[in-house]
Design a protein around this motif. Structure first.
Motif, PDB file in Angstrom:
ATOM      1  N   VAL A  84     -14.298  21.446  -9.021  1.00  0.00           N
ATOM      2  CA  VAL A  84     -15.644  21.485  -8.447  1.00  0.00           C
ATOM      3  C   VAL A  84     -16.082  22.951  -8.517  1.00  0.00           C
ATOM      4  N   GLU A  85     -17.334  23.157  -8.925  1.00  0.00           N
ATOM      5  CA  GLU A  85     -17.805  24.530  -9.079  1.00  0.00           C
ATOM      6  C   GLU A  85     -19.296  24.627  -8.785  1.00  0.00           C
ATOM      7  N   ALA A  86     -19.732  25.834  -8.485  1.00  0.00           N
ATOM      8  CA  ALA A  86     -21.143  26.097  -8.222  1.00  0.00           C
ATOM      9  C   ALA A  86     -21.483  27.467  -8.780  1.00  0.00           C
ATOM     10  N   GLY A  87     -22.742  27.629  -9.129  1.00  0.00           N
ATOM     11  CA  GLY A  87     -23.150  28.908  -9.683  1.00  0.00           C
ATOM     12  C   GLY A  87     -24.653  29.053  -9.729  1.00  0.00           C
ATOM     13  N   LEU A  88     -25.074  30.110 -10.399  1.00  0.00           N
ATOM     14  CA  LEU A  88     -26.490  30.413 -10.494  1.00  0.00           C
ATOM     15  C   LEU A  88     -26.786  30.969 -11.880  1.00  0.00           C
ATOM     16  N   TYR A  89     -27.862  30.471 -12.479  1.00  0.00           N
ATOM     17  CA  TYR A  89     -28.363  30.968 -13.759  1.00  0.00           C
ATOM     18  C   TYR A  89     -29.570  31.839 -13.464  1.00  0.00           C
ATOM     19  N   ALA A  90     -29.575  33.067 -13.970  1.00  0.00           N
ATOM     20  CA  ALA A  90     -30.706  33.989 -13.804  1.00  0.00           C
ATOM     21  C   ALA A  90     -31.264  34.287 -15.194  1.00  0.00           C
ATOM     22  N   GLU A  91     -32.415  33.720 -15.470  1.00  0.00           N
ATOM     23  CA  GLU A  91     -33.022  33.864 -16.791  1.00  0.00           C
ATOM     24  C   GLU A  91     -33.549  35.282 -16.996  1.00  0.00           C
ATOM     25  N   LEU A  92     -33.368  35.788 -18.206  1.00  0.00           N
ATOM     26  CA  LEU A  92     -33.877  37.107 -18.558  1.00  0.00           C
ATOM     27  C   LEU A  92     -35.011  37.020 -19.577  1.00  0.00           C
ATOM     28  N   VAL A  93     -34.937  36.041 -20.472  1.00  0.00           N
ATOM     29  CA  VAL A  93     -35.958  35.857 -21.510  1.00  0.00           C
ATOM     30  C   VAL A  93     -36.280  34.380 -21.594  1.00  0.00           C
ATOM     31  N   PRO A  94     -37.487  33.908 -21.576  1.00  0.00           N
ATOM     32  CA  PRO A  94     -38.740  34.652 -21.497  1.00  0.00           C
ATOM     33  C   PRO A  94     -39.223  34.901 -20.077  1.00  0.00           C
ATOM     34  N   ALA A  95     -38.714  34.225 -19.050  1.00  0.00           N
ATOM     35  CA  ALA A  95     -39.175  34.410 -17.668  1.00  0.00           C
ATOM     36  C   ALA A  95     -38.125  35.193 -16.898  1.00  0.00           C
ATOM     37  N   ILE A  96     -38.337  36.468 -16.745  1.00  0.00           N
ATOM     38  CA  ILE A  96     -37.339  37.321 -16.103  1.00  0.00           C
ATOM     39  C   ILE A  96     -37.104  36.882 -14.654  1.00  0.00           C
ATOM     40  N   PHE A  97     -35.844  36.748 -14.302  1.00  0.00           N
ATOM     41  CA  PHE A  97     -35.368  36.367 -12.974  1.00  0.00           C
ATOM     42  C   PHE A  97     -35.806  34.979 -12.514  1.00  0.00           C
ATOM     43  N   TYR A  98     -36.054  34.073 -13.444  1.00  0.00           N
ATOM     44  CA  TYR A  98     -36.210  32.659 -13.077  1.00  0.00           C
ATOM     45  C   TYR A  98     -34.816  32.180 -12.699  1.00  0.00           C
ATOM     46  N   LEU A  99     -34.645  31.657 -11.490  1.00  0.00           N
ATOM     47  CA  LEU A  99     -33.326  31.263 -10.990  1.00  0.00           C
ATOM     48  C   LEU A  99     -33.168  29.748 -11.017  1.00  0.00           C
ATOM     49  N   HIS A 100     -31.995  29.305 -11.410  1.00  0.00           N
ATOM     50  CA  HIS A 100     -31.707  27.879 -11.480  1.00  0.00           C
ATOM     51  C   HIS A 100     -30.293  27.647 -10.927  1.00  0.00           C
ATOM     52  N   PRO A 101     -30.152  26.885  -9.823  1.00  0.00           N
ATOM     53  CA  PRO A 101     -28.814  26.613  -9.277  1.00  0.00           C
ATOM     54  C   PRO A 101     -28.041  25.653 -10.176  1.00  0.00           C
ATOM     55  N   GLN A 102     -26.727  25.804 -10.161  1.00  0.00           N
ATOM     56  CA  GLN A 102     -25.865  24.923 -10.942  1.00  0.00           C
ATOM     57  C   GLN A 102     -24.652  24.542 -10.099  1.00  0.00           C
ATOM     58  N   ALA A 103     -24.258  23.286 -10.164  1.00  0.00           N
ATOM     59  CA  ALA A 103     -23.056  22.809  -9.488  1.00  0.00           C
ATOM     60  C   ALA A 103     -22.537  21.608 -10.254  1.00  0.00           C
ATOM     61  N   SER A 104     -21.246  21.499 -10.362  1.00  0.00           N
ATOM     62  CA  SER A 104     -20.697  20.345 -11.082  1.00  0.00           C
ATOM     63  C   SER A 104     -19.290  20.036 -10.593  1.00  0.00           C
ATOM     64  N   LEU A 105     -18.849  18.848 -10.950  1.00  0.00           N
ATOM     65  CA  LEU A 105     -17.480  18.429 -10.722  1.00  0.00           C
ATOM     66  C   LEU A 105     -17.015  17.734 -11.991  1.00  0.00           C
ATOM     67  N   GLY A 106     -15.715  17.776 -12.204  1.00  0.00           N
ATOM     68  CA  GLY A 106     -15.229  17.184 -13.444  1.00  0.00           C
ATOM     69  C   GLY A 106     -13.726  17.073 -13.518  1.00  0.00           C
ATOM     70  N   VAL A 107     -13.273  16.679 -14.703  1.00  0.00           N
ATOM     71  CA  VAL A 107     -11.851  16.467 -14.992  1.00  0.00           C
ATOM     72  C   VAL A 107     -11.544  17.140 -16.316  1.00  0.00           C
ATOM     73  N   ARG A 108     -10.363  17.771 -16.397  1.00  0.00           N
ATOM     74  CA  ARG A 108      -9.918  18.382 -17.643  1.00  0.00           C
ATOM     75  C   ARG A 108      -8.527  17.862 -18.015  1.00  0.00           C
ATOM     76  N   PHE A 109      -8.291  17.777 -19.307  1.00  0.00           N
ATOM     77  CA  PHE A 109      -6.967  17.480 -19.832  1.00  0.00           C
ATOM     78  C   PHE A 109      -6.406  18.783 -20.366  1.00  0.00           C
ATOM     79  N   ASN A 110      -5.287  19.247 -19.794  1.00  0.00           N
ATOM     80  CA  ASN A 110      -4.679  20.529 -20.144  1.00  0.00           C
ATOM     81  C   ASN A 110      -3.577  20.313 -21.170  1.00  0.00           C
ATOM     82  N   PHE A 111      -3.621  21.087 -22.245  1.00  0.00           N
ATOM     83  CA  PHE A 111      -2.571  20.978 -23.269  1.00  0.00           C
ATOM     84  C   PHE A 111      -2.195  22.323 -23.810  1.00  0.00           C
TER      85      PHE A 111
END
Length: 177
Positions: free
Chosen positions: A150-177
């Motif tokens: 489970v993770e959360a984060g933030l995207y801060a756009e630089l081009v073309p709209a400087i400092f447009y912020l977009h929250p991000q959060a997700s959950l998932g499953v990985r297969f490790n090899f």
């Protein structure tokens, strides 16, 4: 005697492979919410990883959101690459926490009011570029190559709209090899 030694060696190798698969190797999986898509991670060193996510952008957060002089009204595609630091918690180290920074590129339709026909909405395909911060927790299933995160984060756009912020959060499953 040689067969017994070879069998013992192979059995030992098979018993430790699941624990080796959890550290300093590759992991591939999928994640849901924001972004939703495919996730690839490369663990290296004692506490570092490189993470790449390819998937949707804006599907769950901000499908109908103001943007520049118009708005977003749909979901787009995203590619995020993040350099991570992680560490295990507790003695067994089945639970890892991580954080990191990287970049993200997105493609999405940008809707705006037509200059030629007031009241008519037009759109253009918009490519955006910015920075991304990420923090999360990953649980490695004991005796299995699977891990859940489970993770959360933030995207801060630089081009073309400087400092447009977009929250991000997700959950998932990985297969490790």
């Amino acid at each position: 005697m040689k067969k017994k030694l070879l069998f013992t060696f192979l059995l030992s190798l098979c018993s430790i492979l699941p624990s080796l698969a959890q550290y300093n190797n590759w992991a591939v999986g999928f994640q849901l919410v924001e972004p939703s898509g495919v996730n690839l991670r490369k663990y290296f060193g004692e506490n570092k990883a490189f993470d790449i996510s390819v998937g949707t952008y804006g599907l769950f957060y901000g499908r109908d959101r103001k943007y520049r002089k118009g708005f977003y009204q749909n979901a787009g595609l995203s590619l995020r690459a993040t350099y991570l630091w992680h560490r295990g918690l507790f003695k067994k180290e089945l639970l890892h926490v991580y954080y990191g920074f990287g970049g993200q590129i997105n493609s999405r339709r940008y809707y705006f009011e037509s200059r030629n026909a007031p009241g008519l909405k037009e759109y253009t395909n918009n490519i955006s570029l910015g920075g991304a911060g990420l923090a999360g927790a990953e649980y490695f299933v004991s005796g299995s190559p699977l891990s859940c995160f489970v993770e959360a984060g933030l995207y801060a756009e630089l081009v073309p709209a400087i400092f447009y912020l977009h929250p991000q959060a997700s959950l998932g499953v990985r297969f490790n090899f």
